[in-house]
Design a protein around this motif. Sequence first.
Motif, PDB file in Angstrom:
ATOM      1  N   HIS A 417      14.303  16.878  -7.593  1.00 20.66           N
ATOM      2  CA  HIS A 417      13.262  15.917  -7.248  1.00 20.66           C
ATOM      3  C   HIS A 417      12.240  16.573  -6.318  1.00 20.66           C
ATOM      4  CE1 HIS A 417      12.230  11.690  -7.852  1.00 20.66           C
ATOM      5  NE2 HIS A 417      11.652  11.736  -6.685  1.00 20.66           N
ATOM      6  N   VAL A 418      11.036  16.016  -6.300  1.00 22.79           N
ATOM      7  CA  VAL A 418       9.973  16.520  -5.432  1.00 22.79           C
ATOM      8  C   VAL A 418       9.158  15.339  -4.928  1.00 22.79           C
ATOM      9  CG1 VAL A 418       8.347  16.856  -7.353  1.00 22.79           C
ATOM     10  CG2 VAL A 418       8.078  18.214  -5.260  1.00 22.79           C
ATOM     11  N   ALA A 419       8.674  15.442  -3.692  1.00 18.75           N
ATOM     12  CA  ALA A 419       7.824  14.407  -3.098  1.00 18.75           C
ATOM     13  C   ALA A 419       6.643  15.093  -2.431  1.00 18.75           C
ATOM     14  CB  ALA A 419       8.603  13.589  -2.076  1.00 18.75           C
ATOM     15  N   THR A 420       5.468  14.495  -2.550  1.00 18.56           N
ATOM     16  CA  THR A 420       4.252  15.083  -1.999  1.00 18.56           C
ATOM     17  C   THR A 420       3.512  14.066  -1.144  1.00 18.56           C
ATOM     18  OG1 THR A 420       3.189  14.531  -4.098  1.00 18.56           O
ATOM     19  CG2 THR A 420       3.853  16.815  -3.794  1.00 18.56           C
ATOM     20  N   GLY A 421       2.782  14.562  -0.154  1.00 22.01           N
ATOM     21  CA  GLY A 421       1.982  13.702   0.703  1.00 22.01           C
ATOM     22  C   GLY A 421       0.618  14.313   0.922  1.00 22.01           C
ATOM     23  N   ASP A 422       0.075  14.114   2.093  1.00 18.00           N
ATOM     24  CA  ASP A 422      -1.224  14.688   2.440  1.00 18.00           C
ATOM     25  C   ASP A 422      -0.999  16.126   2.924  1.00 18.00           C
ATOM     26  OD1 ASP A 422      -3.834  15.112   3.173  1.00 18.00           O
ATOM     27  OD2 ASP A 422      -3.664  14.033   5.076  1.00 18.00           O
ATOM     28  N   TYR A 423      -1.124  17.091   2.012  1.00 18.96           N
ATOM     29  CA  TYR A 423      -0.894  18.510   2.309  1.00 18.96           C
ATOM     30  C   TYR A 423       0.540  18.788   2.743  1.00 18.96           C
ATOM     31  CZ  TYR A 423      -6.010  18.824   2.207  1.00 18.96           C
ATOM     32  OH  TYR A 423      -7.327  18.776   1.823  1.00 18.96           O
ATOM     33  N   THR A 424       1.484  18.058   2.201  1.00 20.39           N
ATOM     34  CA  THR A 424       2.897  18.242   2.533  1.00 20.39           C
ATOM     35  C   THR A 424       3.732  18.095   1.266  1.00 20.39           C
ATOM     36  OG1 THR A 424       2.431  17.133   4.639  1.00 20.39           O
ATOM     37  CG2 THR A 424       4.727  17.524   4.105  1.00 20.39           C
ATOM     38  N   THR A 425       4.800  18.912   1.160  1.00 19.70           N
ATOM     39  CA  THR A 425       5.666  18.857  -0.018  1.00 19.70           C
ATOM     40  C   THR A 425       7.127  18.974   0.394  1.00 19.70           C
ATOM     41  OG1 THR A 425       3.939  19.972  -1.318  1.00 19.70           O
ATOM     42  CG2 THR A 425       6.136  19.857  -2.296  1.00 19.70           C
ATOM     43  N   PHE A 426       7.980  18.160  -0.227  1.00 17.07           N
ATOM     44  CA  PHE A 426       9.425  18.239  -0.047  1.00 17.07           C
ATOM     45  C   PHE A 426      10.072  18.452  -1.410  1.00 17.07           C
ATOM     46  CE2 PHE A 426       8.508  16.545   4.026  1.00 17.07           C
ATOM     47  CZ  PHE A 426       9.634  16.687   4.830  1.00 17.07           C
ATOM     48  N   VAL A 427      11.112  19.285  -1.438  1.00 15.72           N
ATOM     49  CA  VAL A 427      11.872  19.548  -2.664  1.00 15.72           C
ATOM     50  C   VAL A 427      13.340  19.267  -2.389  1.00 15.72           C
ATOM     51  CG1 VAL A 427      12.611  21.309  -4.315  1.00 15.72           C
ATOM     52  CG2 VAL A 427      10.226  21.251  -3.540  1.00 15.72           C
ATOM     53  N   LEU A 428      13.968  18.510  -3.286  1.00 14.13           N
ATOM     54  CA  LEU A 428      15.373  18.152  -3.158  1.00 14.13           C
ATOM     55  C   LEU A 428      16.173  18.916  -4.207  1.00 14.13           C
ATOM     56  CD1 LEU A 428      17.581  16.283  -1.942  1.00 14.13           C
ATOM     57  CD2 LEU A 428      16.901  14.568  -3.636  1.00 14.13           C
ATOM     58  N   SER A 429      17.233  19.618  -3.775  1.00 20.40           N
ATOM     59  CA  SER A 429      18.030  20.423  -4.699  1.00 20.40           C
ATOM     60  C   SER A 429      19.180  19.614  -5.277  1.00 20.40           C
ATOM     61  CB  SER A 429      18.578  21.661  -3.988  1.00 20.40           C
ATOM     62  OG  SER A 429      19.717  21.325  -3.212  1.00 20.40           O
ATOM     63  N   GLU A 430      19.795  20.161  -6.307  1.00 26.35           N
ATOM     64  CA  GLU A 430      20.926  19.525  -6.966  1.00 26.35           C
ATOM     65  C   GLU A 430      22.094  19.331  -5.999  1.00 26.35           C
ATOM     66  OE1 GLU A 430      22.861  20.174 -11.333  1.00 26.35           O
ATOM     67  OE2 GLU A 430      22.934  21.918 -10.000  1.00 26.35           O
ATOM     68  N   ASP A 431      22.214  20.208  -5.022  1.00 22.64           N
ATOM     69  CA  ASP A 431      23.291  20.132  -4.040  1.00 22.64           C
ATOM     70  C   ASP A 431      22.990  19.181  -2.883  1.00 22.64           C
ATOM     71  OD1 ASP A 431      24.693  22.061  -5.489  1.00 22.64           O
ATOM     72  OD2 ASP A 431      23.707  23.698  -4.435  1.00 22.64           O
ATOM     73  N   GLY A 432      21.777  18.621  -2.858  1.00 22.62           N
ATOM     74  CA  GLY A 432      21.414  17.711  -1.781  1.00 22.62           C
ATOM     75  C   GLY A 432      20.694  18.384  -0.635  1.00 22.62           C
ATOM     76  N   ASP A 433      20.404  19.689  -0.751  1.00 23.80           N
ATOM     77  CA  ASP A 433      19.621  20.378   0.275  1.00 23.80           C
ATOM     78  C   ASP A 433      18.153  19.995   0.143  1.00 23.80           C
ATOM     79  OD1 ASP A 433      21.780  21.691   1.385  1.00 23.80           O
ATOM     80  OD2 ASP A 433      21.579  23.450   0.092  1.00 23.80           O
ATOM     81  N   VAL A 434      17.453  19.996   1.268  1.00 24.92           N
ATOM     82  CA  VAL A 434      16.042  19.610   1.283  1.00 24.92           C
ATOM     83  C   VAL A 434      15.205  20.758   1.833  1.00 24.92           C
ATOM     84  CG1 VAL A 434      14.343  17.968   2.177  1.00 24.92           C
ATOM     85  CG2 VAL A 434      16.664  17.186   1.623  1.00 24.92           C
ATOM     86  N   TYR A 435      14.115  21.068   1.139  1.00 22.46           N
ATOM     87  CA  TYR A 435      13.172  22.099   1.559  1.00 22.46           C
ATOM     88  C   TYR A 435      11.804  21.451   1.740  1.00 22.46           C
ATOM     89  CZ  TYR A 435      16.812  25.219  -0.227  1.00 22.46           C
ATOM     90  OH  TYR A 435      18.009  25.851  -0.454  1.00 22.46           O
ATOM     91  N   SER A 436      11.045  21.917   2.731  1.00 21.16           N
ATOM     92  CA  SER A 436       9.710  21.357   2.943  1.00 21.16           C
ATOM     93  C   SER A 436       8.733  22.458   3.316  1.00 21.16           C
ATOM     94  CB  SER A 436       9.735  20.280   4.032  1.00 21.16           C
ATOM     95  OG  SER A 436      10.011  20.834   5.299  1.00 21.16           O
ATOM     96  N   PHE A 437       7.454  22.188   3.069  1.00 22.21           N
ATOM     97  CA  PHE A 437       6.399  23.143   3.397  1.00 22.21           C
ATOM     98  C   PHE A 437       5.060  22.415   3.433  1.00 22.21           C
ATOM     99  CE2 PHE A 437       7.971  23.380  -0.932  1.00 22.21           C
ATOM    100  CZ  PHE A 437       6.870  23.249  -1.752  1.00 22.21           C
ATOM    101  N   GLY A 438       4.110  23.027   4.147  1.00 19.99           N
ATOM    102  CA  GLY A 438       2.785  22.430   4.282  1.00 19.99           C
ATOM    103  C   GLY A 438       2.432  22.114   5.717  1.00 19.99           C
ATOM    104  N   CYS A 439       1.687  21.033   5.910  1.00 16.27           N
ATOM    105  CA  CYS A 439       1.180  20.641   7.214  1.00 16.27           C
ATOM    106  C   CYS A 439       2.308  20.134   8.112  1.00 16.27           C
ATOM    107  CB  CYS A 439       0.107  19.564   7.045  1.00 16.27           C
ATOM    108  SG  CYS A 439      -0.640  19.005   8.583  1.00 16.27           S
ATOM    109  N   GLY A 440       2.386  20.701   9.328  1.00 21.00           N
ATOM    110  CA  GLY A 440       3.453  20.322  10.243  1.00 21.00           C
ATOM    111  C   GLY A 440       3.100  19.224  11.209  1.00 21.00           C
ATOM    112  N   GLU A 441       1.940  18.606  11.036  1.00 23.64           N
ATOM    113  CA  GLU A 441       1.506  17.545  11.945  1.00 23.64           C
ATOM    114  C   GLU A 441       2.511  16.394  11.959  1.00 23.64           C
ATOM    115  OE1 GLU A 441      -2.379  14.625  12.601  1.00 23.64           O
ATOM    116  OE2 GLU A 441      -2.382  16.141  11.034  1.00 23.64           O
TER     117      GLU A 441
END
Length: 534
Positions: A417-441
Motif C-alpha cells: 500500500h502507499v499513501a501520499t500527501g502534500d509533498y509526503t509519501t508513505f509506503v507500507l510493506s507486506e510485513d507491516g513495516d512503514v517507510y516514509s520520505f518527503g517534507c518533514g514539516e
Amino acid sequence: MDATTSGTPTIQYHNIPHQSGTAIAAASVPTFPRQVRHCFGDSSPGEFPLAANPSIVLHVLTACNLDPRDLAKLEATCSFFRRPANFTPDYELSISELAALDICKKRAIFKPMTDEECQNLKRKCGGSWKLALRFLLAGEACCRREKSQAIAGPGHSIAVTSTGVVYSFGSNTSGQLGHGTMEEEWRPQQIRSLQGIRIIQAAAGAGRTMLVSDAGRVYAFGKDSFGEAEFGVQGTKLVATPQLIESLKDIFVVQTAIGNFFTAVLSREGRVYTFSWGKDRKLGHQTEPNDVEPQPLLGALEDVPVVQIAAGYCYLLCLACQPSGMSVYSVGCGLGGKLGHGSRTDEKHPRLIEQYRLLNLQPMVVAAGAWHAAVVAWDGRVCTWGWGRYGCLGHGNEECESVPKVVEALSKVKAVHVATGDYTTFVLSEDGDVYSFGCGESASLGHNTAAEGQGNRHANVLSPELVKSLKQVKEKVVQISLTNSIHWNAHTFALTESGKLYAFGAGDKGQLGVKLMNNQTERINPERIDIDLE
C-alpha cells in the motif's frame, strides 16, 4: 488472470483451447509409472474421477475462496474444469465459472444487484465471472472496503470501525465533524445521527467530509460545496450533520474522493462521476463551479470498469480493471508532470498512462498527493511521479518526474500500500513495516531524528527511511493515512491489524485524538488514540 507483459506465457480467463490435462502434463513433465488408486468404493482403478460428483468439487472451490487466477489455471490444466457443468443458474457455465460466480455472491456490493445488473457487470468486465470477481476483489484490496479505516483530513479526522460506526475529531469550523455543532473536539466522538447506517468508506477535504454507506448512499457535511472556487471559498451554507446527497440517490456509490476544485465518486459498476470544476471542460464537461449534479467522466473510461479513484489538488487518477490487466488513467492539470504522460499538458479527458507497459508492471493501488502521485504494483514495486520537491518521490533528489519511475531504494521491499500527501509519501510493506520520505514539516514523517528541543527533527527525507517509531507498537500496521492538503500542517495515522490507531504530527486542533499539553502543537512519536476500530 492478471495479464503481464513478461516473458512468461499468460493464461486467459476464458476461451481456452480444448486440451486435456493429460496432454498438457505430457508436454511439460517427464512420464512416470502411474500409481493405481481405487476411488469411491467399487470405482475402476486409475484417475481420480472428478466427474463422479462435480457438486462436491464446486463446493470445495467456492468454500476455499480461490483467487480468479487459480480458477483460470484449473481451466488451463484440466478439461473437466472448463466444460459445461450442467448446474443452475446457467447450465452452460463451467465449474470454474460457477465457483467464481458463487464467490462474487459473497461480496457485499454484489449481493443487492439484480440479475440484469450482474450480467451488465460481467459484460463490462470482459464476459467472464472470473474477471468480474477480479474486479470486485481489486476494489476491496485497494480501498479497505468494509474494513476499519482512518482518514487524516485537513485539520480534522475521521475513523470508521469494522462494523461501520463513524467517529470524528479535530477542527470543526464548518461543521465537518458532523456532530451538529461548530465546536472543536480533541476526543473521538461517535456521529450519533448515523446510528443504524453502516459506513464503508470516508473522505475528508478542507472543511468538509463525505461518507459512503453499504447501501451505496453518500452523506456529506461541512462546507456546502463540491469544490473550491479559483479564488476564495465556494459555498456559503454550512451543514453540521450528515445529509444525504440527493443527486446521487440513483447511483450506487462505493467510493468518494475530494480534490481542491472538484469531488469524484465511483459507482458499484466502476463508473466515475465528478462534481464541479467543469469550466473550460477541465474534467471533460462544461458545467458551472457550483453545479450539484454528478457528471459522468467521458472519454476512454466510458465503458471501462474502474476499481479505485484518487484525487489530488487539481487532478484525478483512476485504477481500471480490464481483461488485459490493470491500468491507470489520469485527467486534469498536468503541471509538474503529475499526470504521468511525459509532459506537463492538461488532459480534459482520461488518458491511459502508458509507462506501466514499458516497466512490465501491473498497478494494484494508486495514490494522488497534492502535487505528486504513486502506485504499488502486484509484484510489490513502487512507482512515483510528479513534483519532486522535498524528496517526496523517494529518488534521492528533488527533481520532477513526468512519467512513473520505480523507487529503486525500495527494491528489497514488497509493498502492499502507499499513501501520499502534500509533498509526503508513505509506503507500507507486506510485513507491516512503514517507510516514509518527503517534507518533514510537523513531524508527520514519524522520524524522530533528534531529541525534542535539539537539532533539526523536521528534516526533509529524500529517500525512503523505515519509520522506526512505528516498530515500537509491536503490531503489524495495515493502513497509513496522512493529510493531503496544502492548507494545513500534516498529521498521520497508522492502523494496526487488531484495530489500534496511532497518530503523530500536527495536533493543534485536536486532530490527533489526544490532548496536547504545555502549548504543544504536534507529537513526534506515535501515540495511541483511545478508540478500538475492530
